[in-house]
Scaffold this motif. Structure first.
Motif, PDB file in Angstrom:
ATOM      1  N   ARG A 284       0.828  -1.205   0.000  1.00 40.73           N
ATOM      2  CA  ARG A 284       0.000   0.000   0.000  1.00 40.73           C
ATOM      3  C   ARG A 284       0.867   1.262   0.000  1.00 40.73           C
ATOM      4  NH1 ARG A 284      -2.137  -0.601   4.592  1.00 40.73           N
ATOM      5  NH2 ARG A 284      -3.673  -2.130   3.900  1.00 40.73           N
ATOM      6  N   THR A 285       1.943   1.271   0.800  1.00 44.00           N
ATOM      7  CA  THR A 285       2.799   2.461   0.872  1.00 44.00           C
ATOM      8  C   THR A 285       3.509   2.712  -0.443  1.00 44.00           C
ATOM      9  OG1 THR A 285       3.132   1.982   3.229  1.00 44.00           O
ATOM     10  CG2 THR A 285       4.623   3.557   2.193  1.00 44.00           C
ATOM     11  N   LEU A 286       4.057   1.663  -1.045  1.00 41.75           N
ATOM     12  CA  LEU A 286       4.776   1.833  -2.313  1.00 41.75           C
ATOM     13  C   LEU A 286       3.815   2.231  -3.434  1.00 41.75           C
ATOM     14  CD1 LEU A 286       7.302  -1.150  -2.168  1.00 41.75           C
ATOM     15  CD2 LEU A 286       7.767   1.274  -1.778  1.00 41.75           C
ATOM     16  N   SER A 287       2.609   1.673  -3.429  1.00 43.86           N
ATOM     17  CA  SER A 287       1.631   2.058  -4.460  1.00 43.86           C
ATOM     18  C   SER A 287       1.273   3.540  -4.351  1.00 43.86           C
ATOM     19  CB  SER A 287       0.368   1.195  -4.326  1.00 43.86           C
ATOM     20  OG  SER A 287       0.667  -0.163  -4.540  1.00 43.86           O
ATOM     21  N   ASN A 288       1.071   4.015  -3.139  1.00 48.24           N
ATOM     22  CA  ASN A 288       0.761   5.435  -2.962  1.00 48.24           C
ATOM     23  C   ASN A 288       1.928   6.313  -3.373  1.00 48.24           C
ATOM     24  OD1 ASN A 288      -1.746   4.757  -1.973  1.00 48.24           O
ATOM     25  ND2 ASN A 288      -1.130   4.861   0.181  1.00 48.24           N
ATOM     26  N   ALA A 289       3.154   5.881  -3.098  1.00 52.41           N
ATOM     27  CA  ALA A 289       4.326   6.667  -3.488  1.00 52.41           C
ATOM     28  C   ALA A 289       4.426   6.792  -5.001  1.00 52.41           C
ATOM     29  CB  ALA A 289       5.587   6.032  -2.919  1.00 52.41           C
ATOM     30  N   ILE A 290       4.108   5.692  -5.715  1.00 53.46           N
ATOM     31  CA  ILE A 290       4.160   5.736  -7.184  1.00 53.46           C
ATOM     32  C   ILE A 290       3.037   6.621  -7.728  1.00 53.46           C
ATOM     33  CG2 ILE A 290       3.945   4.332  -9.275  1.00 53.46           C
ATOM     34  CD1 ILE A 290       5.228   2.039  -7.689  1.00 53.46           C
ATOM     35  N   ASN A 291       1.871   6.517  -7.159  1.00 59.59           N
ATOM     36  CA  ASN A 291       0.742   7.328  -7.646  1.00 59.59           C
ATOM     37  C   ASN A 291       0.989   8.812  -7.437  1.00 59.59           C
ATOM     38  OD1 ASN A 291      -0.936   5.274  -8.614  1.00 59.59           O
ATOM     39  ND2 ASN A 291      -1.754   4.841  -6.555  1.00 59.59           N
TER      40      ASN A 291
ATOM     41  N   GLY B 274       3.985  10.220  -7.211  1.00 58.05           N
ATOM     42  CA  GLY B 274       5.281  10.634  -7.747  1.00 58.05           C
ATOM     43  C   GLY B 274       6.340  10.875  -6.693  1.00 58.05           C
ATOM     44  N   LYS B 275       6.205  10.268  -5.516  1.00 58.63           N
ATOM     45  CA  LYS B 275       7.164  10.457  -4.425  1.00 58.63           C
ATOM     46  C   LYS B 275       8.002   9.195  -4.218  1.00 58.63           C
ATOM     47  CE  LYS B 275       4.185  13.745  -1.986  1.00 58.63           C
ATOM     48  NZ  LYS B 275       3.462  14.051  -0.734  1.00 58.63           N
ATOM     49  N   VAL B 276       8.602   8.752  -5.295  1.00 61.15           N
ATOM     50  CA  VAL B 276       9.438   7.550  -5.239  1.00 61.15           C
ATOM     51  C   VAL B 276      10.800   7.927  -4.677  1.00 61.15           C
ATOM     52  CG1 VAL B 276      10.500   5.694  -6.575  1.00 61.15           C
ATOM     53  CG2 VAL B 276       8.218   6.554  -7.189  1.00 61.15           C
ATOM     54  N   GLY B 277      11.234   7.201  -3.655  1.00 62.53           N
ATOM     55  CA  GLY B 277      12.531   7.475  -3.054  1.00 62.53           C
ATOM     56  C   GLY B 277      13.681   6.990  -3.925  1.00 62.53           C
ATOM     57  N   HIS B 278      14.887   7.449  -3.564  1.00 60.57           N
ATOM     58  CA  HIS B 278      16.054   7.044  -4.342  1.00 60.57           C
ATOM     59  C   HIS B 278      16.731   5.803  -3.765  1.00 60.57           C
ATOM     60  CE1 HIS B 278      17.795   9.485  -1.081  1.00 60.57           C
ATOM     61  NE2 HIS B 278      18.847   8.719  -1.218  1.00 60.57           N
TER      62      HIS B 278
ATOM     63  N   LEU C  18       8.131   1.103 -12.173  1.00 59.63           N
ATOM     64  CA  LEU C  18       8.806   2.329 -12.605  1.00 59.63           C
ATOM     65  C   LEU C  18       9.115   2.331 -14.098  1.00 59.63           C
ATOM     66  CD1 LEU C  18      11.310   2.813  -9.631  1.00 59.63           C
ATOM     67  CD2 LEU C  18       9.157   4.006 -10.023  1.00 59.63           C
ATOM     68  N   ASN C  19       9.320   1.149 -14.694  1.00 60.62           N
ATOM     69  CA  ASN C  19       9.756   1.080 -16.093  1.00 60.62           C
ATOM     70  C   ASN C  19       8.704   0.543 -17.041  1.00 60.62           C
ATOM     71  OD1 ASN C  19      12.497   2.029 -15.868  1.00 60.62           O
ATOM     72  ND2 ASN C  19      13.000   0.108 -14.837  1.00 60.62           N
ATOM     73  N   CYS C  20       7.507   0.187 -16.525  1.00 58.26           N
ATOM     74  CA  CYS C  20       6.456  -0.335 -17.396  1.00 58.26           C
ATOM     75  C   CYS C  20       6.060   0.725 -18.431  1.00 58.26           C
ATOM     76  CB  CYS C  20       5.242  -0.734 -16.552  1.00 58.26           C
ATOM     77  SG  CYS C  20       3.844  -1.382 -17.513  1.00 58.26           S
ATOM     78  N   GLN C  21       5.767   0.270 -19.628  1.00 54.74           N
ATOM     79  CA  GLN C  21       5.379   1.206 -20.685  1.00 54.74           C
ATOM     80  C   GLN C  21       4.043   1.885 -20.387  1.00 54.74           C
ATOM     81  OE1 GLN C  21       5.449  -0.962 -24.381  1.00 54.74           O
ATOM     82  NE2 GLN C  21       7.667  -1.311 -24.313  1.00 54.74           N
ATOM     83  N   GLN C  22       3.258   1.308 -19.479  1.00 52.68           N
ATOM     84  CA  GLN C  22       1.994   1.908 -19.085  1.00 52.68           C
ATOM     85  C   GLN C  22       2.143   2.838 -17.883  1.00 52.68           C
ATOM     86  OE1 GLN C  22      -0.522   1.211 -21.061  1.00 52.68           O
ATOM     87  NE2 GLN C  22       0.665  -0.359 -22.161  1.00 52.68           N
ATOM     88  N   GLY C  23       3.354   2.964 -17.364  1.00 53.16           N
ATOM     89  CA  GLY C  23       3.556   3.638 -16.090  1.00 53.16           C
ATOM     90  C   GLY C  23       4.332   4.935 -16.187  1.00 53.16           C
ATOM     91  N   PRO C  24       4.877   5.329 -15.031  1.00 53.10           N
ATOM     92  CA  PRO C  24       4.920   4.583 -13.765  1.00 53.10           C
ATOM     93  C   PRO C  24       3.517   4.297 -13.228  1.00 53.10           C
ATOM     94  CG  PRO C  24       6.460   6.421 -13.697  1.00 53.10           C
ATOM     95  CD  PRO C  24       5.608   6.614 -14.912  1.00 53.10           C
ATOM     96  N   THR C  25       3.321   3.041 -12.784  1.00 48.01           N
ATOM     97  CA  THR C  25       2.020   2.609 -12.324  1.00 48.01           C
ATOM     98  C   THR C  25       2.192   1.581 -11.217  1.00 48.01           C
ATOM     99  OG1 THR C  25       0.017   1.410 -12.962  1.00 48.01           O
ATOM    100  CG2 THR C  25       2.010   0.911 -14.190  1.00 48.01           C
TER     101      THR C  25
END
Length: 580
Positions: free
Chosen positions: A26-33, A35-39, A62-69
Motif C-alpha cells: 500500500r505504501t509503495l503504491s501510494n508513493a508511485i501514484n 510521484g514520491k518515489v525514493g532514491h 517504474l519502467n512499465c510502458q503503461q507507467g509509472p504505475t
C-alpha cells in the motif's frame, strides 16, 4: 521446456499479489501514484517473505510502458525482460559473492550512465549485510545523492548488520512473517491451479511447517505434490514433513494428564521405533499445550495452530489447570534445549515427560473433590493454583506457631539444638547461616570438634584444606551433616568445589559416621580464645652514632645498590668507619 519450481512460477507479479505484506504494497503504491518515489530503499525481514519479489515489482512499476504505475501490466517488453532477468536497466547483485570494495567501485562507475531502455536504472542488492565495511563506505556518497534516474533497493535478512550510516540514507520497510492462514490460502490457490487434489489439513500442516515463509511453503508443496498419488493426504504430508501427528500427541497428553508414567514411556518407545525425531516431538507437544492454554485463557481457538477439534481439546484441557500447563510448557522448552547437547537424548526426554507426570505439578480438581487421574491435587483447585499454595503455607505457619506456644519441638527432632558458635546472646544465628534442622549431637562451645577436625586433616596430609578450614568455624554437627561457617563467598565456593571430600573424610574419622558437609556464609566467625603468643625480646634502639661498619668500596656495585635501597627504605645514613 524445463520444469520451473512453484516458488518461481508463482512469484508475485504485482503489488496486489503480495501475500501478507499489505503495509508495504500500500505504501509503495501510494508513493508511485503521487510521484514520491525514493532514491534508496531497505527491505528487511525473514527469508521467503517477498523482499526480492517486491523489489522486482517496484522495478517493473517504474519502467512499465503503461507507467509509472502501481499495477505493472506484465505484458510489455520492459516487464517481460525484468521478469526474465534480461533487462539492461535492472541489476540484481548478490552481495554475498560481490562484497568487496572493487565491485562497489565498478557500480559507482556505471551509475552515472543513463538508462538504456526504460525510465530508471534499478540496482537490487540482495543480502546487503554481507558487504565489507570498506564497501559500505564506498557506497555511502552514491547512495546519499545518486543521479535522478537511479533507484537503489537493498534487501537483507539481518538488518542489524547494516551500518546506521547506510540505513539513514534509505527508506526502510520491514517485512513480517506471513500468517498460517495467508499461506494456506495461497497454497489452495496454487494447488487448485495445478489440478492437485488434497486434504485441507495437509495444506495446513505445510503452512505451519513453512514458519512464515511463502517460498518455503511453495517448495514443500512442490515436493509433496511429487509424492502424492492422486491425492495429497494428511498421512503423506506428515510422513514427508517428519511430523509426529496430532493423534499421537493427543494420546501422549492424555497419559500425562492421567499421570500414567508407564504409558508415557511406551509411547516414547513407539516413537523411536518409528524413526521419528525427539526434538520434533517436543516441539509439537509444546504447540499442543499452547493450544490448550489459549483455550483455557481465552475460551476460543482462532489462534490455535496445533489444536484438534474443539471437543477433543476441551476434554484434554479439563485434566490440567492453567498453572500446570504453563509449567509443562516451560519444562518442555527446557528439555528441547537439553536434547541438543545431551549424549542420551532419550533419557533426557523420558525424564522430562515423567516429571510432567509427577503429582507436585498441580492437577485439575473438578467440583466434587475427586482429583483427575485418581490423585489429589495438592491443594490446587481448577483456576485457583495460587490460592491453594497460600492455604498450604498458612496451615504450616499455624502448626509451627502452635508448637512454639506449647514449647514443643519440631516433629522428628531429638535433643535440643546446641548453640551456634559465634551466635549473638539473643539466640540468633550469624547472617547467612541457616538454623539446623536435625538434632545436635555434640557441644561446640569449646571448639573441640574443630580442633579434632584440623588434627585429622593434618594426619591426612591435607595442608591446603587445613588452611581453608582454619579460617572457618564449625557452626553445628547433626546426625547427618556438618555445618561450616565461611567468612567469604570465595572461600565457601573453594571448600565446596575442591576440599569437600577431604573435610567429609576427616569428619567421618572424628565422629565415626558419615556427615554431609554444608557450608553457610557467616558475616562474623568467632573462634575460641587462644593465648596471645609471647613476643620476642626487641633490642633497644641504637643510640645515635652506633651502626654497622661496612666498607662500601669493597662491595660489588649490585650489593652497593641493594644496601643503598635498604638505607633509603628503613632510614639512617652511612657513617665513616673509625680509623685504626
Amino acid at each position: 521446456m524445463a520444469y520451473m519450481a512453484l516458488y518461481r512460477k508463482w512469484r508475485p507479479g504485482g503489488f496486489d499479489e503480495l501475500v501478507g505484506q499489505e503495509h508495504v504494497s500500500r505504501t509503495l503504491s501510494n508513493a508511485i501514484n503521487t510521484g514520491k518515489v525514493g532514491h534508496a530503499y531497505l527491505f528487511a525481514g525473514p527469508r521467503g517473505t517477498g523482499k526480492t519479489s517486491t523489489a522486482k515489482i517496484l522495478a517493473k512499476a517504474l519502467n512499465c510502458q503503461q507507467g509509472p504505475t502501481p499495477n505493472p501490466c506484465n505484458q510489455c517488453e520492459a516487464c517481460l525482460k525484468i521478469n526474465a532477468g534480461t533487462s539492461m536497466d535492472v541489476f540484481e547483485i548478490d552481495a554475498a559473492s560481490n562484497r568487496g570494495i572493487d565491485e562497489i567501485r565498478d557500480l559507482r562507475e556505471t551509475v552515472k550512465f543513463a538508462p538504456a531502455e526504460g525510465r530508471y536504472k534499478v540496482y537490487i542488492i540482495d543480502e546487503v549485510h554481507m558487504l565489507t565495511m570498506e564497501a559500505f563506505n564506498a557506497l555511502l556518497k552514491t547512495l546519499e545523492e545518486p543521479p535522478a534516474h537511479v533507484v537503489f533497493i537493498l534487501a537483507t535478512t539481518e538488518a542489524h548488520k547494516v551500518p546506521a550510516t547506510i540505513q539513514s540514507r534509505c527508506q526502510r520497510y520491514d517485512f513480517k512473517r506471513i500468517t498460517v492462514a495467508d499461506i494456506e490460502g495461497r497454497l489452495q490457490l496454487v494447488a487448485d491451479n495445478m489440478g492437485l487434489e488434497y486434504d485441507a489439513e495437509a495444506l495446513r500442516l505445510i503452512a505451519m511447517k513453512a514458519d512464515g515463509g511463502m517460498r518455503d511453503a511453495l517448495g514443500l508443496l512442490d515436493q509433496c505434490a511429487a509424492l502424492a498419488q492422486g491425492r495429497l493426504t494428511v498421512e503423506q504430508a506428515q510422513g514427508f514433513l517428519g511430523l509426529i501427528g496430532r493423534d499421537w500427541i493427543a494420546g501422549l497428553v492424555s497419559a500425562i494428564g492421567q499421570q500414567n508414567g508407564a504409558e508415557v514411556l511406551q509411547k516414547v518407545a513407539e516413537l523411536l521405533q518409528g524413526g521419528k525425531e525427539l526434538s520434533q516431538m517436543l516441539g509439537e507437544l509444546a504447540m499442543y499445550f499452547r493450544s490448550m492454554l489459549v483455550l483455557k485463557a481465552a475460551g476460543k481457538r482462532d489462534d490455535m495452530d496445533y489444536g484438534g477439534s474443539p471437543e477433543e481439546l476441551a476434554r484434554q484441557a479439563a485434566a490440567f489447570t492453567q498453572p500446570r500447563i504453563m509449567e509443562a510448557i516451560r519444562r518442555i522448552h527446557g528439555a528441547m534445549a537439553e536434547v541438543k547437547w545431551s549424549p542420551q537424548p532419550r533419557i533426557t526426554v523420558e525424564s522430562a515427560l515423567l516429571e510432567l507426570c509427577q503429582p507436585d505439578i498441580p492437577a485439575a480438581q473438578p467440583a466434587g473433590g475427586k482429583a483427575v487421574g485418581g490423585r489429589a491435587a495438592d491443594g490446587y483447585a481448577a483456576g485457583g493454583g495460587d490460592e491453594g499454595r497460600l492455604a498450604q503455607l498458612e496451615a504450616k505457619l499455624a502448626q509451627l506457631a502452635a508448637m512454639l506456644q506449647a514449647g514443643g519441638a519440631a516433629p522428628g527432632a531429638g535433643a535440643a539444638a546446641a548453640p551456634v558458635q559465634g551466635a549473638p546472646a539473643g539466640g540468633g544465628v550469624p547472617a547467612g547461616a541457616a538454623a539446623p534442622v536435625a538434632a545436635e549431637v555434640q557441644s561446640l562451645d569449646d571448639g573441640n570438634f574443630q580442633k579434632q577436625l584440623l588434627g585429622e586433616l593434618s594426619a591426612m596430609g591435607a595442608a591446603p584444606a587445613i588452611s581453608c578450614a582454619e579460617k572457618c568455624a564449625v557452626l553445628s554437627v547433626t546426625d547427618s551433616q556438618l555445618v561450616l561457617g565461611c567468612p567469604t563467598v570465595m572461600l565457601k565456593g573453594l571448600i565446596e568445589r575442591v576440599y569437600r571430600k577431604k573435610l567429609e573424610e576427616a569428619a567421618l574419622r572424628v565422629s565415626g559416621r558419615k556427615l554431609r558437609l554444608v557450608c553457610r556464609l557467616a558475616e562474623v566467625v568467632q573462634r575460641a580464645a587462644e593465648p596471645e603468643p609471647e613476643l620476642p625480646d626487641i633490642p633497644p634502639p641504637m643510640d645515635e652514632g652506633d651502626g654497622v661498619g661496612v666498607d662500601m668500596s669493597s662491595l660489588p656495585p649490585p650489593e652497593q645498590k641493594r644496601l643503598q635501597h635498604a638505607v633509603d627504605f628503613f632510614g639512617g645514613d652511612f657513617i665513616e668507619p673509625p680509623e685504626d
